[in-house]
Design a protein around this motif. Structure first.
Motif, PDB file in Angstrom:
ATOM      1  N   VAL A 192       0.948  -1.135   0.152  1.00  0.00           N
ATOM      2  CA  VAL A 192      -0.082  -0.195   0.017  1.00  0.00           C
ATOM      3  C   VAL A 192       0.853   1.160   0.020  1.00  0.00           C
ATOM      4  CG1 VAL A 192      -1.929  -1.152   1.227  1.00  0.00           C
ATOM      5  CG2 VAL A 192      -0.117  -0.051   2.504  1.00  0.00           C
ATOM      6  N   SER A 193       0.228   2.396  -0.301  1.00  0.00           N
ATOM      7  CA  SER A 193       0.846   3.792  -0.415  1.00  0.00           C
ATOM      8  C   SER A 193       0.904   4.696   0.680  1.00  0.00           C
ATOM      9  CB  SER A 193       0.638   4.392  -1.694  1.00  0.00           C
ATOM     10  OG  SER A 193      -0.725   4.456  -2.061  1.00  0.00           O
ATOM     11  N   THR A 194       0.242   4.421   1.615  1.00  0.00           N
ATOM     12  CA  THR A 194      -0.079   5.355   2.667  1.00  0.00           C
ATOM     13  C   THR A 194      -0.077   4.531   4.084  1.00  0.00           C
ATOM     14  OG1 THR A 194      -2.704   5.102   2.826  1.00  0.00           O
ATOM     15  CG2 THR A 194      -1.651   6.663   1.448  1.00  0.00           C
ATOM     16  N   SER A 195       0.209   5.181   5.171  1.00  0.00           N
ATOM     17  CA  SER A 195       0.257   4.556   6.420  1.00  0.00           C
ATOM     18  C   SER A 195      -0.914   4.468   7.005  1.00  0.00           C
ATOM     19  CB  SER A 195       1.011   5.466   7.428  1.00  0.00           C
ATOM     20  OG  SER A 195       0.022   6.760   7.423  1.00  0.00           O
ATOM     21  N   TRP A 196      -1.981   4.966   6.728  1.00  0.00           N
ATOM     22  CA  TRP A 196      -3.188   4.703   7.098  1.00  0.00           C
ATOM     23  C   TRP A 196      -3.877   3.312   6.608  1.00  0.00           C
ATOM     24  CZ3 TRP A 196      -7.419   4.104   3.835  1.00  0.00           C
ATOM     25  CH2 TRP A 196      -7.430   4.876   2.678  1.00  0.00           C
ATOM     26  N   GLN A 197      -3.366   3.078   5.282  1.00  0.00           N
ATOM     27  CA  GLN A 197      -3.851   1.807   4.672  1.00  0.00           C
ATOM     28  C   GLN A 197      -3.140   0.623   5.228  1.00  0.00           C
ATOM     29  OE1 GLN A 197      -2.945   3.248   0.665  1.00  0.00           O
ATOM     30  NE2 GLN A 197      -4.769   2.621  -0.186  1.00  0.00           N
ATOM     31  N   ALA A 198      -1.980   0.829   5.770  1.00  0.00           N
ATOM     32  CA  ALA A 198      -1.150  -0.265   6.258  1.00  0.00           C
ATOM     33  C   ALA A 198      -1.750  -0.599   7.739  1.00  0.00           C
ATOM     34  CB  ALA A 198       0.472   0.218   6.557  1.00  0.00           C
ATOM     35  N   PHE A 199      -2.184   0.447   8.349  1.00  0.00           N
ATOM     36  CA  PHE A 199      -2.866   0.479   9.589  1.00  0.00           C
ATOM     37  C   PHE A 199      -4.134  -0.241   9.665  1.00  0.00           C
ATOM     38  CE2 PHE A 199      -5.835   2.717  12.616  1.00  0.00           C
ATOM     39  CZ  PHE A 199      -5.665   1.802  13.972  1.00  0.00           C
ATOM     40  N   ILE A 200      -4.824  -0.260   8.270  1.00  0.00           N
ATOM     41  CA  ILE A 200      -6.414  -0.847   8.073  1.00  0.00           C
ATOM     42  C   ILE A 200      -5.582  -2.295   7.752  1.00  0.00           C
ATOM     43  CG2 ILE A 200      -7.973  -1.518   6.391  1.00  0.00           C
ATOM     44  CD1 ILE A 200      -8.203   1.402   6.096  1.00  0.00           C
ATOM     45  N   GLN A 201      -4.713  -2.603   7.152  1.00  0.00           N
ATOM     46  CA  GLN A 201      -4.334  -4.161   6.839  1.00  0.00           C
ATOM     47  C   GLN A 201      -4.047  -4.608   8.229  1.00  0.00           C
ATOM     48  OE1 GLN A 201      -4.850  -5.668   3.802  1.00  0.00           O
ATOM     49  NE2 GLN A 201      -5.666  -3.657   3.499  1.00  0.00           N
ATOM     50  N   VAL A 202      -3.202  -4.271   8.996  1.00  0.00           N
ATOM     51  CA  VAL A 202      -2.812  -4.821  10.403  1.00  0.00           C
ATOM     52  C   VAL A 202      -3.980  -5.165  11.189  1.00  0.00           C
ATOM     53  CG1 VAL A 202      -1.677  -4.338  12.684  1.00  0.00           C
ATOM     54  CG2 VAL A 202      -0.671  -3.560  10.544  1.00  0.00           C
ATOM     55  N   ARG A 203      -5.064  -4.137  11.394  1.00  0.00           N
ATOM     56  CA  ARG A 203      -6.372  -4.357  12.059  1.00  0.00           C
ATOM     57  C   ARG A 203      -7.181  -5.453  11.461  1.00  0.00           C
ATOM     58  NH1 ARG A 203     -11.839  -3.362   9.728  1.00  0.00           N
ATOM     59  NH2 ARG A 203     -12.732  -4.579  11.411  1.00  0.00           N
ATOM     60  N   LEU A 204      -7.159  -5.466   9.895  1.00  0.00           N
ATOM     61  CA  LEU A 204      -7.981  -6.694   9.422  1.00  0.00           C
ATOM     62  C   LEU A 204      -7.296  -7.944   9.694  1.00  0.00           C
ATOM     63  CD1 LEU A 204      -8.852  -5.294   5.735  1.00  0.00           C
ATOM     64  CD2 LEU A 204     -10.214  -5.787   7.644  1.00  0.00           C
ATOM     65  N   LEU A 205      -6.036  -8.275  10.243  1.00  0.00           N
ATOM     66  CA  LEU A 205      -5.602  -9.334  10.274  1.00  0.00           C
ATOM     67  C   LEU A 205      -6.331  -9.926  11.680  1.00  0.00           C
ATOM     68  CD1 LEU A 205      -1.670  -8.998   9.528  1.00  0.00           C
ATOM     69  CD2 LEU A 205      -3.354 -10.393   8.392  1.00  0.00           C
ATOM     70  N   HIS A 206      -6.249  -8.954  12.512  1.00  0.00           N
ATOM     71  CA  HIS A 206      -6.823  -9.056  13.790  1.00  0.00           C
ATOM     72  C   HIS A 206      -8.535  -9.551  13.773  1.00  0.00           C
ATOM     73  CE1 HIS A 206      -3.526  -8.164  16.582  1.00  0.00           C
ATOM     74  NE2 HIS A 206      -3.317  -7.216  15.510  1.00  0.00           N
ATOM     75  N   TYR A 207      -9.100  -8.702  12.892  1.00  0.00           N
ATOM     76  CA  TYR A 207     -10.516  -8.990  12.739  1.00  0.00           C
ATOM     77  C   TYR A 207     -10.731 -10.211  11.970  1.00  0.00           C
ATOM     78  CZ  TYR A 207     -15.442  -7.643  11.476  1.00  0.00           C
ATOM     79  OH  TYR A 207     -16.606  -7.684  11.564  1.00  0.00           O
ATOM     80  N   GLN A 208      -9.982 -10.524  10.971  1.00  0.00           N
ATOM     81  CA  GLN A 208     -10.263 -11.803  10.282  1.00  0.00           C
ATOM     82  C   GLN A 208      -9.996 -13.003  11.212  1.00  0.00           C
ATOM     83  OE1 GLN A 208      -7.684 -11.262   7.171  1.00  0.00           O
ATOM     84  NE2 GLN A 208      -9.221  -9.633   6.010  1.00  0.00           N
ATOM     85  N   ALA A 209      -9.120 -12.979  12.180  1.00  0.00           N
ATOM     86  CA  ALA A 209      -8.768 -14.031  13.204  1.00  0.00           C
ATOM     87  C   ALA A 209     -10.126 -14.316  13.858  1.00  0.00           C
ATOM     88  CB  ALA A 209      -7.573 -13.535  14.017  1.00  0.00           C
ATOM     89  N   MET A 210     -10.789 -13.421  14.381  1.00  0.00           N
ATOM     90  CA  MET A 210     -12.334 -13.283  15.001  1.00  0.00           C
ATOM     91  C   MET A 210     -13.280 -13.916  14.281  1.00  0.00           C
ATOM     92  SD  MET A 210     -12.291  -9.576  17.055  1.00  0.00           S
ATOM     93  CE  MET A 210     -10.939  -9.019  17.911  1.00  0.00           C
ATOM     94  N   LEU A 211     -13.236 -13.413  13.072  1.00  0.00           N
ATOM     95  CA  LEU A 211     -14.153 -13.944  12.125  1.00  0.00           C
ATOM     96  C   LEU A 211     -14.129 -15.477  11.602  1.00  0.00           C
ATOM     97  CD1 LEU A 211     -15.022 -11.120   9.583  1.00  0.00           C
ATOM     98  CD2 LEU A 211     -16.317 -11.480  11.922  1.00  0.00           C
ATOM     99  N   ALA A 212     -13.020 -16.066  11.948  1.00  0.00           N
ATOM    100  CA  ALA A 212     -12.675 -17.148  11.516  1.00  0.00           C
ATOM    101  C   ALA A 212     -13.355 -18.225  12.456  1.00  0.00           C
ATOM    102  CB  ALA A 212     -10.917 -17.449  11.477  1.00  0.00           C
ATOM    103  N   ASP A 213     -13.604 -17.607  13.743  1.00  0.00           N
ATOM    104  CA  ASP A 213     -14.451 -18.534  14.584  1.00  0.00           C
ATOM    105  C   ASP A 213     -15.950 -18.087  14.531  1.00  0.00           C
ATOM    106  OD1 ASP A 213     -15.529 -20.016  16.606  1.00  0.00           O
ATOM    107  OD2 ASP A 213     -14.236 -19.206  18.219  1.00  0.00           O
TER     108      ASP A 213
END
Length: 248
Positions: free
Chosen positions: A79-100
């Motif tokens: 990604v090209s902006t820091s906030w997009q990278a922040f979103i991707q880090v957050r999505l890793l945590h969210y997807q781990a929750m949705l996996a259950d």
């Protein structure tokens, strides 16, 4: 007369706002250069709940000074902006929750789900208008076994502007072939309420711990149409339906 009922998803049918708040909190803690608690981030999230993903990310990134640490992850996520990278880090945590699946099943809002079931039994047209992505929304609906409960589903992928812009609600009304004045929206956030009202629809807000203070402070709705106790939802809907019975 109200002939269609349109539901928000996150915070309305399922407590994904709570899960999203926790995922943002864990991402902030992972990136934050200073010591910060999960509860601090959750409280900050309450101030931006219902806004678009990039608005939430930019707000939290600024508040917790994440720009430098998030920028270090840009190449990792392509990604090209820091906030997009922040979103991707957050999505890793969210997807781990949705996996259950059990996590989502445990976070259903029973009274709001009961209203949806009641609307279907009454042959009322039903729609879903969510700022989740299509992929996320479909996974939640599948787990909750709601895939067949809506006549039309609109997600953030279907519109250019997010709530509080009325675009998504106007889209759902059009796809239901229903005038906006005959639609009742069930929402939980100020941005969602604003979007529904701007679309010319009726709206009842079912508040949560994430949205209650803001809903009352903004005074977007007559207090009769703000439900703080979930067991009051069905009587409140019946009251509105009765009032709208003779509308053109």
């Amino acid at each position: 007369m109200i002939q269609a009922m349109i539901f928000d998803l996150d915070g309305t049918l399922v407590q994904t706002e709570k899960l999203k708040a926790l995922s943002y909190a864990r991402a902030v803690i992972e990136l934050c250069p200073d010591k910060v608690s999960e509860s601090e981030v959750v409280e900050a999230f309450k101030q931006v709940v219902g806004l678009s993903r990039h608005e939430v990310a930019q707000s939290l990134e600024k508040k917790f000074n994440l720009q430098e640490k998030a920028a270090e992850r840009m190449e990792e996520f392509g990604v090209s902006t820091s906030w997009q990278a922040f979103i991707q880090v957050r999505l890793l945590h969210y997807q781990a929750m949705l996996a259950d699946p059990q996590i989502l099943l445990d976070h259903r809002w029973p009274y709001n789900m009961a209203l949806l079931e009641s609307a279907r039994r009454a042959n009322c047209k039903t729609g879903l208008a969510t700022m989740s992505t299509c992929h996320q929304a479909q996974r939640v609906l599948e787990i909750l076994q709601l895939q067949e409960e809506f006549d039309f589903v609109a997600t953030r992928d279907d519109v250019h502007e997010g709530k509080p812009n009325p675009e998504i609600y106007t889209l759902v009304a059009n796809m239901l072939a229903m005038p906006t004045s005959r639609c009742l929206v069930i929402e939980d956030s100020p941005a969602g309420v604003q979007a529904a009202l701007a679309a010319g629809m009726w709206c009842i807000a079912v508040t949560t711990s994430f949205t209650r203070t803001a809903i009352h402070a903004r005074q977007l709705l007559d207090e009769r149409w703000v439900v703080d106790e979930a067991d009051k939802l069905l009587p409140t809907v019946r009251e509105m339906l009765a009032e709208r019975m003779n509308d053109d």
